[in-house]
Design an enzyme around this catalytic site. Structure first.
Site, PDB file in Angstrom:
ATOM      1  N   GLY A  11       0.836  -1.209   0.000  1.00 50.52           N
ATOM      2  CA  GLY A  11       0.000   0.000   0.000  1.00 50.52           C
ATOM      3  C   GLY A  11       0.862   1.247   0.000  1.00 50.52           C
ATOM      4  O   GLY A  11       1.827   1.331   0.763  1.00 50.52           O
ATOM      5  N   VAL A  24      17.957   8.273  -3.461  1.00 51.03           N
ATOM      6  CA  VAL A  24      18.640   8.567  -4.720  1.00 51.03           C
ATOM      7  C   VAL A  24      19.702   9.651  -4.530  1.00 51.03           C
ATOM      8  O   VAL A  24      20.852   9.498  -4.956  1.00 51.03           O
ATOM      9  CB  VAL A  24      17.603   8.966  -5.805  1.00 51.03           C
ATOM     10  CG1 VAL A  24      18.300   9.505  -7.053  1.00 51.03           C
ATOM     11  CG2 VAL A  24      16.726   7.775  -6.161  1.00 51.03           C
ATOM     12  N   ARG A  72       1.167  -5.250  -5.154  1.00 53.14           N
ATOM     13  CA  ARG A  72       1.286  -6.406  -4.249  1.00 53.14           C
ATOM     14  C   ARG A  72       1.446  -7.609  -5.179  1.00 53.14           C
ATOM     15  O   ARG A  72       0.611  -7.832  -6.043  1.00 53.14           O
ATOM     16  CB  ARG A  72       0.024  -6.555  -3.404  1.00 53.14           C
ATOM     17  CG  ARG A  72      -0.258  -5.336  -2.517  1.00 53.14           C
ATOM     18  CD  ARG A  72      -1.428  -5.629  -1.593  1.00 53.14           C
ATOM     19  NE  ARG A  72      -2.001  -4.417  -1.036  1.00 53.14           N
ATOM     20  CZ  ARG A  72      -1.605  -3.834   0.092  1.00 53.14           C
ATOM     21  NH1 ARG A  72      -0.606  -4.350   0.770  1.00 53.14           N
ATOM     22  NH2 ARG A  72      -2.206  -2.758   0.541  1.00 53.14           N
ATOM     23  N   SER A  73       2.535  -8.345  -5.016  1.00 53.24           N
ATOM     24  CA  SER A  73       2.830  -9.415  -5.985  1.00 53.24           C
ATOM     25  C   SER A  73       2.802 -10.804  -5.352  1.00 53.24           C
ATOM     26  O   SER A  73       3.570 -11.105  -4.436  1.00 53.24           O
ATOM     27  CB  SER A  73       4.215  -9.170  -6.598  1.00 53.24           C
ATOM     28  OG  SER A  73       4.603 -10.272  -7.361  1.00 53.24           O
ATOM     29  N   ASP A 103       5.158  -4.719   6.192  1.00 52.24           N
ATOM     30  CA  ASP A 103       5.713  -6.031   6.559  1.00 52.24           C
ATOM     31  C   ASP A 103       5.781  -7.013   5.386  1.00 52.24           C
ATOM     32  O   ASP A 103       6.716  -7.802   5.284  1.00 52.24           O
ATOM     33  CB  ASP A 103       4.990  -6.632   7.777  1.00 52.24           C
ATOM     34  CG  ASP A 103       3.487  -6.656   7.611  1.00 52.24           C
ATOM     35  OD1 ASP A 103       2.980  -6.185   6.573  1.00 52.24           O
ATOM     36  OD2 ASP A 103       2.810  -7.150   8.530  1.00 52.24           O
ATOM     37  N   THR A 125       4.212   2.833   5.539  1.00 53.08           N
ATOM     38  CA  THR A 125       2.809   2.396   5.547  1.00 53.08           C
ATOM     39  C   THR A 125       2.037   3.332   6.469  1.00 53.08           C
ATOM     40  O   THR A 125       2.572   3.748   7.501  1.00 53.08           O
ATOM     41  CB  THR A 125       2.638   0.939   6.047  1.00 53.08           C
ATOM     42  OG1 THR A 125       1.266   0.739   6.429  1.00 53.08           O
ATOM     43  CG2 THR A 125       3.517   0.610   7.237  1.00 53.08           C
ATOM     44  N   ASP A 127      -0.250   2.520   8.315  1.00 55.73           N
ATOM     45  CA  ASP A 127      -0.784   1.770   9.463  1.00 55.73           C
ATOM     46  C   ASP A 127       0.035   1.896  10.753  1.00 55.73           C
ATOM     47  O   ASP A 127      -0.472   1.586  11.830  1.00 55.73           O
ATOM     48  CB  ASP A 127      -0.901   0.283   9.110  1.00 55.73           C
ATOM     49  CG  ASP A 127      -1.977   0.023   8.076  1.00 55.73           C
ATOM     50  OD1 ASP A 127      -2.856   0.888   7.915  1.00 55.73           O
ATOM     51  OD2 ASP A 127      -1.936  -1.026   7.429  1.00 55.73           O
ATOM     52  N   ASP A 129       2.354  -0.020  11.873  1.00 54.47           N
ATOM     53  CA  ASP A 129       2.275  -1.335  12.519  1.00 54.47           C
ATOM     54  C   ASP A 129       3.561  -2.142  12.363  1.00 54.47           C
ATOM     55  O   ASP A 129       3.530  -3.363  12.300  1.00 54.47           O
ATOM     56  CB  ASP A 129       1.096  -2.130  11.924  1.00 54.47           C
ATOM     57  CG  ASP A 129       1.243  -2.344  10.424  1.00 54.47           C
ATOM     58  OD1 ASP A 129       2.088  -1.681   9.798  1.00 54.47           O
ATOM     59  OD2 ASP A 129       0.513  -3.186   9.877  1.00 54.47           O
ATOM     60  N   MET A 169      -8.749   3.138   8.239  1.00 53.74           N
ATOM     61  CA  MET A 169      -7.969   1.968   7.814  1.00 53.74           C
ATOM     62  C   MET A 169      -7.260   1.322   8.999  1.00 53.74           C
ATOM     63  O   MET A 169      -7.086   1.952  10.046  1.00 53.74           O
ATOM     64  CB  MET A 169      -6.978   2.363   6.736  1.00 53.74           C
ATOM     65  CG  MET A 169      -7.644   2.419   5.371  1.00 53.74           C
ATOM     66  SD  MET A 169      -6.452   2.676   4.059  1.00 53.74           S
ATOM     67  CE  MET A 169      -7.457   2.256   2.646  1.00 53.74           C
ATOM     68  N   GLY A 170      -6.831   0.119   8.768  1.00 55.05           N
ATOM     69  CA  GLY A 170      -6.138  -0.650   9.803  1.00 55.05           C
ATOM     70  C   GLY A 170      -6.764  -2.032   9.888  1.00 55.05           C
ATOM     71  O   GLY A 170      -7.703  -2.242  10.649  1.00 55.05           O
ATOM     72  N   ARG A 171      -6.272  -2.928   9.039  1.00 59.01           N
ATOM     73  CA  ARG A 171      -6.814  -4.294   9.010  1.00 59.01           C
ATOM     74  C   ARG A 171      -6.485  -5.024  10.304  1.00 59.01           C
ATOM     75  O   ARG A 171      -7.344  -5.626  10.914  1.00 59.01           O
ATOM     76  CB  ARG A 171      -6.200  -5.045   7.829  1.00 59.01           C
ATOM     77  CG  ARG A 171      -7.230  -5.574   6.870  1.00 59.01           C
ATOM     78  CD  ARG A 171      -6.593  -6.342   5.755  1.00 59.01           C
ATOM     79  NE  ARG A 171      -5.256  -5.862   5.417  1.00 59.01           N
ATOM     80  CZ  ARG A 171      -4.829  -5.695   4.181  1.00 59.01           C
ATOM     81  NH1 ARG A 171      -5.639  -5.919   3.171  1.00 59.01           N
ATOM     82  NH2 ARG A 171      -3.589  -5.293   3.938  1.00 59.01           N
ATOM     83  N   GLU A 187     -15.691   9.296  21.575  1.00 51.18           N
ATOM     84  CA  GLU A 187     -16.318   8.671  22.754  1.00 51.18           C
ATOM     85  C   GLU A 187     -15.840   7.225  22.918  1.00 51.18           C
ATOM     86  O   GLU A 187     -15.624   6.753  24.017  1.00 51.18           O
ATOM     87  CB  GLU A 187     -17.850   8.656  22.605  1.00 51.18           C
ATOM     88  CG  GLU A 187     -18.548   9.880  23.151  1.00 51.18           C
ATOM     89  CD  GLU A 187     -18.110  11.149  22.443  1.00 51.18           C
ATOM     90  OE1 GLU A 187     -18.045  11.127  21.196  1.00 51.18           O
ATOM     91  OE2 GLU A 187     -17.811  12.133  23.137  1.00 51.18           O
ATOM     92  N   GLU A 222     -10.972  -0.599  10.557  1.00 50.43           N
ATOM     93  CA  GLU A 222     -11.677  -1.511   9.633  1.00 50.43           C
ATOM     94  C   GLU A 222     -11.552  -2.983  10.033  1.00 50.43           C
ATOM     95  O   GLU A 222     -12.461  -3.779   9.766  1.00 50.43           O
ATOM     96  CB  GLU A 222     -11.163  -1.322   8.199  1.00 50.43           C
ATOM     97  CG  GLU A 222      -9.680  -1.634   8.062  1.00 50.43           C
ATOM     98  CD  GLU A 222      -9.140  -1.450   6.647  1.00 50.43           C
ATOM     99  OE1 GLU A 222      -9.924  -1.366   5.699  1.00 50.43           O
ATOM    100  OE2 GLU A 222      -7.906  -1.391   6.523  1.00 50.43           O
ATOM    101  N   GLN A 251      -7.416   8.393   3.001  1.00 55.31           N
ATOM    102  CA  GLN A 251      -6.376   8.368   4.047  1.00 55.31           C
ATOM    103  C   GLN A 251      -4.986   8.061   3.489  1.00 55.31           C
ATOM    104  O   GLN A 251      -3.980   8.281   4.146  1.00 55.31           O
ATOM    105  CB  GLN A 251      -6.703   7.284   5.088  1.00 55.31           C
ATOM    106  CG  GLN A 251      -7.965   7.535   5.858  1.00 55.31           C
ATOM    107  CD  GLN A 251      -8.478   6.261   6.522  1.00 55.31           C
ATOM    108  OE1 GLN A 251      -8.143   5.983   7.653  1.00 55.31           O
ATOM    109  NE2 GLN A 251      -9.286   5.482   5.814  1.00 55.31           N
TER     110      GLN A 251
HETATM  111  O1  F6P Z   1      -1.381  -1.337   4.391  1.00 57.71           O
HETATM  112  C1  F6P Z   1      -2.082  -0.151   4.445  1.00 57.71           C
HETATM  113  C2  F6P Z   1      -3.538  -0.321   4.178  1.00 57.71           C
HETATM  114  O2  F6P Z   1      -3.943   0.965   3.978  1.00 57.71           O
HETATM  115  C3  F6P Z   1      -4.421  -1.016   5.209  1.00 57.71           C
HETATM  116  O3  F6P Z   1      -4.767  -0.229   6.303  1.00 57.71           O
HETATM  117  C4  F6P Z   1      -5.596  -1.412   4.381  1.00 57.71           C
HETATM  118  O4  F6P Z   1      -6.343  -2.417   4.961  1.00 57.71           O
HETATM  119  C5  F6P Z   1      -4.941  -1.847   3.117  1.00 57.71           C
HETATM  120  O5  F6P Z   1      -3.765  -1.058   3.013  1.00 57.71           O
HETATM  121  C6  F6P Z   1      -5.766  -1.771   1.890  1.00 57.71           C
HETATM  122  O6  F6P Z   1      -4.935  -1.851   0.778  1.00 57.71           O
HETATM  123  P1  F6P Z   1      -5.300  -2.253  -0.698  1.00 57.71           P
HETATM  124  O7  F6P Z   1      -6.772  -2.147  -0.854  1.00 57.71           O
HETATM  125  O8  F6P Z   1      -4.539  -1.285  -1.534  1.00 57.71           O
HETATM  126  O9  F6P Z   1      -4.821  -3.645  -0.882  1.00 57.71           O
END
Ligand code: F6P
Length: 319
Positions: A11, A24, A72-73, A103, A125, A127, A129, A169-171, A187, A222, A251
């Site tokens: 991401g 660079v 993402r590969s 990560d 990132t 996140d 994290d 965000m934040g899986r 709250e 999320e 975000q």
């Molecule tokens: O890794 C960052 C992040 O923004 C997460 O918080 C989110 O769940 C995820 O990427 C979503 O990424 P994508 O939809 O691009 O795979």
């Protein structure tokens, strides 16, 4: 070390461009030849590799996203994919790689290092994290984007006397929700690392309403669940009008804050220093405003944890 490559993966995050620029420029400052690899590890396997000069990274420090694109590969996770990547690096005579990402990207860095190809990781990132660093590149900018949104939502929430669920965000990581919740006076803050009893959320909202509160804000990461499901349940239980806003990819974009630009510049330059010292399989980070470095294998072993003191404080301040 003579030729160094740089790529962004996973991401994207605001400040990645500032990191590319630092990598660079620091490389060129030290008479290294610099190569940009486009589309992350996927692009590396396919040979999307271009020489970069001082001008290639001009006018990008203020830009969100990544000029090297990201991906993402799944192919790169295979033995065959990694061999292809190494062949491409050999073809271009590249001796070391700087990988900017989260990560997943560091797993890639570790795999290449294990195959004898030196890689240094930079945490990028939103996140926040990643172990071994107090902050990741992009977190501060994303946080400020969320705060701006909360402040705006608060205005309309007060006018209509509503409860708002704001999904961020934040899986697997709750830092964005926790920090934004604290800074935005939420709250309740619901994060994947902590289980919150649903009755507590409802009771807190009811108490606030009885006290004459005109609105309530709930920050939801999320990874905890759907904001809309929470919204339905909360409206049903509290009988208070409830609305949901999912902030989504807003975000991830935007011009990086000064904090992210400085962090990215420092980490980018440090990555080059480490490669020049012959280091490999290392992540650079920042702790107590000092640059640090740790083996990536160590970083990936530990689970990222939430700041307990901040989480407790968020409860104390939202009584
Ligand atoms: O890794 C960052 C992040 O923004 C997460 O918080 C989110 O769940 C995820 O990427 C979503 O990424 P994508 O939809 O691009 O795979």
């Amino acid at each position: 070390m003579k030729r160094i490559g740089v790529l962004t993966s996973g991401g994207d995050a605001p400040g990645m461009n500032a990191a590319i620029r630092a990598v660079v420029r620091k490389g060129i400052y030290n008479n290294l030849e610099m190569y940009g690899i486009k589309y992350g590890f996927q692009g590396l396997m396919q040979g999307h590799i271009e020489k970069m000069d001082i001008g290639s990274v001009g006018d990008i420090i203020q830009r969100g996203g990544t000029i090297l694109f990201s991906a993402r590969s799944d192919d790169f996770k295979t033995e065959e994919g990694q061999q292809k990547a190494i062949e491409q690096l050999k073809k271009y005579g590249i001796d070391g790689l700087v990988i900017i990402g989260g990560d997943g990207s560091f797993r890639g860095a570790q795999a290449l290092t294990a195959k004898g190809f030196p890689c240094i990781g930079i945490p990028g990132t939103i996140d926040n994290d990643i172990n071994g660093t107090d902050f990741t590149i992009g977190f501060d900018t994303a946080l400020n984007t969320i705060i701006e949104a909360i402040d705006k939502i608060r205005d309309t929430a007060t006018s209509h006397e509503r409860t708002y669920i704001i999904e961020v965000m934040g899986r697997d990581a709750g830092d964005l929700a926790l920090w934004a919740g604290l800074a935005g006076g939420a709250e309740s803050i619901l994060i994947p690392e902590k289980k919150e009893d649903f009755d507590n959320i409802v009771n807190r909202l009811k108490r606030g309403h009885e006290r004459g509160k005109k609105h309530s804000i709930i920050l939801l990461a999320e990874g905890v669940g759907s904001g809309f499901d929470y919204g339905d349940r909360i409206q049903e239980e509290t009988k208070l009008e409830t609305r949901v806003t999912v902030l989504g990819y807003i975000q991830r974009g935007g011009s990086p804050t000064a904090t992210d630009r400085v962090l990215a510049s420092r980490l980018g330059a440090k990555a080059i220093e480490l490669l020049m010292e012959g280091k490999a399989g290392i992540m650079v980070g920042i702790e107590h405003n000092q640059l640090v470095s740790y083996p990536i294998s160590e970083i990936l072993q530990k689970e990222s944890t939430v700041n307990e003191e901040m989480y407790r404080l968020s409860k104390e301040l939202s009584i």
